[in-house]
Scaffold this active site. Structure first.
Site, PDB file in Angstrom:
ATOM      1  N   ASP A  73     -78.384  20.442 -63.000  1.00 52.22           N
ATOM      2  CA  ASP A  73     -77.504  19.619 -62.146  1.00 52.22           C
ATOM      3  C   ASP A  73     -78.241  19.024 -60.947  1.00 52.22           C
ATOM      4  O   ASP A  73     -77.615  18.399 -60.082  1.00 52.22           O
ATOM      5  CB  ASP A  73     -76.325  20.464 -61.630  1.00 52.22           C
ATOM      6  CG  ASP A  73     -75.133  20.450 -62.586  1.00 52.22           C
ATOM      7  OD1 ASP A  73     -75.037  19.505 -63.411  1.00 52.22           O
ATOM      8  OD2 ASP A  73     -74.297  21.367 -62.509  1.00 52.22           O
ATOM      9  N   ARG A  98     -76.537  26.745 -59.314  1.00 56.38           N
ATOM     10  CA  ARG A  98     -77.108  25.629 -58.547  1.00 56.38           C
ATOM     11  C   ARG A  98     -77.794  26.063 -57.252  1.00 56.38           C
ATOM     12  O   ARG A  98     -78.390  25.227 -56.565  1.00 56.38           O
ATOM     13  CB  ARG A  98     -76.019  24.593 -58.226  1.00 56.38           C
ATOM     14  CG  ARG A  98     -75.369  23.969 -59.460  1.00 56.38           C
ATOM     15  CD  ARG A  98     -74.606  22.689 -59.107  1.00 56.38           C
ATOM     16  NE  ARG A  98     -75.507  21.635 -58.612  1.00 56.38           N
ATOM     17  CZ  ARG A  98     -75.095  20.465 -58.123  1.00 56.38           C
ATOM     18  NH1 ARG A  98     -73.804  20.203 -58.048  1.00 56.38           N
ATOM     19  NH2 ARG A  98     -75.966  19.564 -57.699  1.00 56.38           N
ATOM     20  N   ARG A 147     -65.069  23.704 -53.544  1.00 58.64           N
ATOM     21  CA  ARG A 147     -66.478  24.063 -53.393  1.00 58.64           C
ATOM     22  C   ARG A 147     -66.820  24.438 -51.946  1.00 58.64           C
ATOM     23  O   ARG A 147     -67.184  25.577 -51.673  1.00 58.64           O
ATOM     24  CB  ARG A 147     -67.371  22.896 -53.841  1.00 58.64           C
ATOM     25  CG  ARG A 147     -67.208  22.502 -55.310  1.00 58.64           C
ATOM     26  CD  ARG A 147     -67.746  23.565 -56.225  1.00 58.64           C
ATOM     27  NE  ARG A 147     -67.617  23.229 -57.626  1.00 58.64           N
ATOM     28  CZ  ARG A 147     -68.515  22.550 -58.336  1.00 58.64           C
ATOM     29  NH1 ARG A 147     -69.621  22.143 -57.759  1.00 58.64           N
ATOM     30  NH2 ARG A 147     -68.307  22.292 -59.610  1.00 58.64           N
ATOM     31  N   HIS A 176     -64.796  17.613 -55.764  1.00 61.54           N
ATOM     32  CA  HIS A 176     -65.595  17.240 -54.594  1.00 61.54           C
ATOM     33  C   HIS A 176     -64.918  16.037 -53.923  1.00 61.54           C
ATOM     34  O   HIS A 176     -64.351  15.181 -54.611  1.00 61.54           O
ATOM     35  CB  HIS A 176     -67.005  16.774 -55.011  1.00 61.54           C
ATOM     36  CG  HIS A 176     -68.032  17.858 -55.143  1.00 61.54           C
ATOM     37  ND1 HIS A 176     -69.039  17.798 -56.094  1.00 61.54           N
ATOM     38  CD2 HIS A 176     -68.252  19.001 -54.446  1.00 61.54           C
ATOM     39  CE1 HIS A 176     -69.817  18.859 -55.967  1.00 61.54           C
ATOM     40  NE2 HIS A 176     -69.362  19.606 -54.985  1.00 61.54           N
ATOM     41  N   CYS A 270     -72.762  10.812 -56.761  1.00 66.18           N
ATOM     42  CA  CYS A 270     -73.308  12.162 -56.955  1.00 66.18           C
ATOM     43  C   CYS A 270     -74.827  12.131 -57.105  1.00 66.18           C
ATOM     44  O   CYS A 270     -75.501  13.110 -56.777  1.00 66.18           O
ATOM     45  CB  CYS A 270     -72.715  12.806 -58.202  1.00 66.18           C
ATOM     46  SG  CYS A 270     -70.948  13.053 -58.139  1.00 66.18           S
TER      47      CYS A 270
HETATM   48  N1  ARG Z   1     -72.062  19.495 -62.488  1.00 67.14           N
HETATM   49  C1  ARG Z   1     -72.116  19.317 -61.081  1.00 67.14           C
HETATM   50  C2  ARG Z   1     -71.256  20.369 -60.395  1.00 67.14           C
HETATM   51  O1  ARG Z   1     -70.219  20.692 -60.915  1.00 67.14           O
HETATM   52  C3  ARG Z   1     -71.659  17.952 -60.703  1.00 67.14           C
HETATM   53  C4  ARG Z   1     -71.839  17.635 -59.270  1.00 67.14           C
HETATM   54  C5  ARG Z   1     -71.397  16.254 -58.911  1.00 67.14           C
HETATM   55  N2  ARG Z   1     -71.798  15.909 -57.614  1.00 67.14           N
HETATM   56  C6  ARG Z   1     -71.032  15.353 -56.689  1.00 67.14           C
HETATM   57  N3  ARG Z   1     -71.568  14.972 -55.581  1.00 67.14           N
HETATM   58  N4  ARG Z   1     -69.751  15.238 -56.866  1.00 67.14           N
HETATM   59  O2  ARG Z   1     -71.591  20.880 -59.355  1.00 67.14           O
END
Ligand code: ARG
Length: 277
Positions: A73, A98, A147, A176, A270
């Site tokens: 990612d 991550r 998040r 997000h 992203c």
């Molecule tokens: N697969 C990543 C996650 O779930 C995607 C992140 C997307 N990034 C963003 N800035 N919205 O963390």
């Protein structure tokens, strides 16, 4: 009908991107990630190159962060930090898959001589923080609910010295802030109200009475996950309705195809962090 011909002025930007060399959907931490859907790695790189070339072609500077194996990612460079007035508020990822990305971002900023501040609270950088420099003297909009921890909003305010407005995200598809809201220029934003709690919708309506409101089709096509320089709006090519809406308002939509990274639950924004000095 009264037609106001608005003059839109682009401003040169500095961005950070990370190539999808090791991209894949190897786990599922958002509702868009489906491990049974194959990713075309060559196409992912081609589309990403096209995005980078598009930004350079518009006159912007793009730094490239080396991709790291085992961090699929990392292509989503927006999540690595949040930079305002030359200060870098580092990220601290929610999911352990991550976590290691943050060190790569930190090394980049420190090697470039930026003022880097390590976070103690969980936050996913520009994924959940947006900056609108001419709104109310310089306003940070911040998302929470999936998040970023709301405690990071207070921490960001202390680190960056700009007011932070907390907005609660309520729909897991829009996990997000940057999939539901974007700065269109230095003073205005576009957002999808349904991604936010009713109270947060009221806050946004009060602060941004002239905001562009996006609809279901726009947000589901990842149209809100855009990057604008104040005139050119780089956005997912599937978001045709939003592109028309923005064109009618005097912006110049620049559609890009990002079918592969979209399988990871992200699009244009992203993939791009903005470095604001
Ligand atoms: N697969 C990543 C996650 O779930 C995607 C992140 C997307 N990034 C963003 N800035 N919205 O963390």
């Amino acid at each position: 009908m009264v037609f106001v011909n608005q003059q839109r002025v682009p401003r040169k930007r500095t961005y950070l991107m990370c190539p999808p060399e090791h991209f894949g959907v190897e786990y599922a931490i958002n509702p868009w990630m489906d491990m049974s859907v194959p990713v075309d790695p060559d196409l992912a790189v081609k589309q990403w190159d096209r995005l980078r070339e598009t930004l350079v072609g518009l006159g912007h500077t793009v730094h490239v962060l080396p991709a790291q194996p085992g961090l699929p990612d990392m292509v989503f460079a927006a999540n690595g930090a949040f930079v305002v007035d030359g200060t870098v508020y580092g990220a601290r990822f929610k999911h352990e898959q991550r976590t290691a990305e943050a060190a790569g971002h930190r090394a980049f900023y420190e090697s470039q001589g930026w003022h880097f501040v390590a976070p103690t609270e969980t936050n996913e950088g520009e994924g959940d923080f947006a900056y609108v420099p001419d709104a109310h003297g310089g306003l940070i909009l911040a998302g929470y609910g999936f998040r970023t921890d709301p405690a990071a909003h207070a921490e960001a305010q202390e680190v960056l010295g700009r007011p932070v407005v907390s907005l609660r995200l309520v729909d897991p598809r829009f996990y997000h802030l940057d999939v539901a809201l974007a700065a269109l220029d230095d003073g205005n934003i576009v957002y999808f109200p349904g991604a936010f709690s009713v109270a947060s919708q009221r806050v946004l309506a009060q602060l941004f009475p002239d905001a562009v409101l996006a609809d279901d089709a726009d947000v589901l096509a990842f149209g809100l996950n855009l990057v604008s320089d104040g005139y050119h709006v780089v956005l997912n090519s599937e978001a045709t309705g939003l592109a028309h809406k923005l064109a009618a308002m005097g912006y110049q939509p620049v559609p890009v195809e990002l079918t592969e990274v979209r399988k990871g639950g992200g699009s244009v924004k992203c993939c791009i962090a903005e470095l604001r000095d």
